[in-house]
Scaffold this motif. Structure first.
Motif, short mmCIF file in Angstrom:
data_model
loop_
_atom_site.label_atom_id
_atom_site.label_comp_id
_atom_site.label_asym_id
_atom_site.label_seq_id
_atom_site.Cartn_x
_atom_site.Cartn_y
_atom_site.Cartn_z
N LEU A 1 -3.81 3.31 -3.93
CA LEU A 1 -3.34 3.19 -5.31
C LEU A 1 -4.52 3.03 -6.27
N VAL B 1 1.87 8.12 6.18
CA VAL B 1 2.90 7.33 5.50
C VAL B 1 2.31 6.45 4.39
N SER B 2 1.29 5.64 4.71
CA SER B 2 0.78 4.69 3.70
C SER B 2 0.21 5.43 2.49
N ALA C 1 3.03 6.60 0.29
CA ALA C 1 3.62 5.51 -0.50
C ALA C 1 2.72 5.17 -1.68
N ALA C 2 1.41 5.14 -1.46
CA ALA C 2 0.48 4.83 -2.55
C ALA C 2 0.53 5.91 -3.64
N GLU D 1 3.75 5.62 -5.67
CA GLU D 1 3.71 4.47 -6.57
C GLU D 1 2.81 4.77 -7.78
#
Lengths: 308, 308
Positions: B56, B95-96, B99-100, B103
């Motif tokens: 992020l 996956v991670s 998600a970042a 977001e």
């Protein structure tokens, strides 16, 4: 003596599950964040408590050379609302920590993993009691993240032989819960307000946190050698029934009223068929809904009194 | 001018997708890790290249105040084998990072997200061409992680209105690919070895990386306002056909032979119905399999010569 690590052991469900494991004779190590709210980790059966984020390094350092038989993950996301307000945080709490835990156990080649999941993975499926093989169709980021966490568990069980159990908890309530429907409703009723959103006919499966804890402990101490899933519910009841009983338990002469609006995102019915846990584990929930709500109301009045 | 961020822009597929977006007139910023192997980011259409992990903070810092229209995620896990060797790494990559990215876009309230996913989410479904609505039943950690990444995308589309496209790529091949079946087979054939695992009848959907890139670019530049999924394949061919054609293209008088063993974990058939992409986007793949394999063989012989 067997040894357990409980992730999220300071939480509403985690601390009860830790105590249930200790009562079964396990040495319990707790990891996570949280406020012990005047009590001490030892009061909840913890031999050791480590405050910290959950990650591969933390777990490796915490466990060291010890043999651990069970890892119980109660540190995931715990509220639908919070998953809308901060979805990436909810993702990390539910999914990333689960992946780290599974990897820790894969590398050690030892230990059963039990994930506290949620009925939110099912979503709205109409007028049935859900079984563990029902279709999953989550209706919130929270439900999606629980589903993803389960799937990573399924993958580690299937491809790496990690022993993984999942418990899909329905509407868990009990003393100490300072959020969700009962907390909000008790606060409203104490202010004399009786108006609630919804139809009142929303049907849920209510389970007292003490029963949720014995289920988690039973699943944790019953290795399966594969990926197995258990529903955790107890009593079907409508919102109208529950809030009516709550008002009585609070000794308030009030009758909750509902505005009649059905929410999208709020299934009309979310009820469990729990025969798998009963048959497979011999698990029996013991706290009747009226008794549980009385205990909740008594705790609420004390908490309310001391807050006022 | 529209602007795109390509995650994994140094990769086998990512660099072609970056170039395809640049050819459509977008300014392309690349982020990720990788070896440019003698070429420069500008050769592949990148206006800017930033080496770094995908998270992020990195994304926020990279984009700053710029308007970005499209984020194309080509940085996920890229090999089934690697997902068995290092599952947590594969989880983070697929996956991670997704998600970042989601977001980041949610907070900005602007930009389409396109995820390069994989046919591995389908698993073995028998004798059919798979459509985007076919059941998903992954057979590897890699496939599970791609599925989880898609679901997090679905969640952000549904609950936060993020515009998300998914492209499920089938067997992508082409010049520069130094892993997987064709690379291993070309190396074996050059050593005079003709024995291969499997039955030779495994049916796959082969798509040249240039066609995969035009599909990704088409999906990236066609906002949908919802979660939409496209299969990306082109030509059905058996392993026997493909390796036979490869041997000819390498100018080797060899006929591949198969040991006849079917692998669990290796679906007998994984073929796509791509009519959705053709109809919806007007996308048409253009590299015939024999031509693509000739180009691959030519590149391989040069790479092999320069490595020897």
């Amino acid at each position: 003596m067997s040894r357990a690590v409980v992730l999220g052991a300071a939480g509403f469900i985690g601390r009860r599950a830790a105590r249930a494991l200790a009562q079964r004779g396990l040495e319990v190590i707790g990891l996570g964040h949280g406020d012990w709210a005047g009590s001490a980790p030892a009061d909840w059966g913890l031999a050791r408590w480590q405050a910290g984020d959950i990650g591969l390094e933390t777990l490796d350092a915490l466990v060291g050379d010890a043999d651990v038989d069970v890892y119980l993950h109660c540190a995931g996301g715990s509220a639908v609302g919070a998953s809308y307000a901060a979805p990436l945080t909810d993702f990390h709490r539910s999914v990333s920590t689960t992946a780290a835990l599974l990897e820790h156990v894969r590398r050690r080649g030892r230990g059963r993993v039990v994930l506290a999941s949620s009925a939110a993975v099912y979503g709205d499926q109409g007028d049935v009691d859900l079984t563990e093989t029902s279709v999953r169709s989550p209706m919130s980021p929270y439900g999606f993240h629980k589903q993803a966490a389960e799937q990573v568990g399924d993958s580690y069980a299937r491809f790496f032989g990690v022993d993984v159990g999942v418990v899909r908890l329905f509407s868990v309530y009990g003393e100490g819960l300072r959020k969700q429907l009962l907390w909000d409703a008790a606060n409203k009723l104490m202010r004399g307000e009786t108006g609630f959103f919804g139809t009142g006919h929303e049907l849920r499966d209510w389970i007292h946190v003490d029963d949720a804890a014995t289920l988690l402990a039973a699943v944790a101490t019953t290795p399966s050698g594969r990926f197995d899933v258990y529903n955790g519910g107890h009593v079907h009841a409508s919102t109208r029934q529950v809030l009516g009983t709550l008002a009585q338990a609070l000794d308030l002469p009030l009758v909750p009223a509902f505005n009649g609006e059905a929410h999208s995102g709020n299934p009309r019915r979310l009820t469990a068929d729990c025969s798998h846990a009963r048959r497979q584990l011999g698990w029996t929930p013991t706290v009747a809904l009226a008794d549980g709500l009385r205990r909740y109301a008594r705790w609420f009045l004390q908490a309310h009194g001391s807050a006022a």
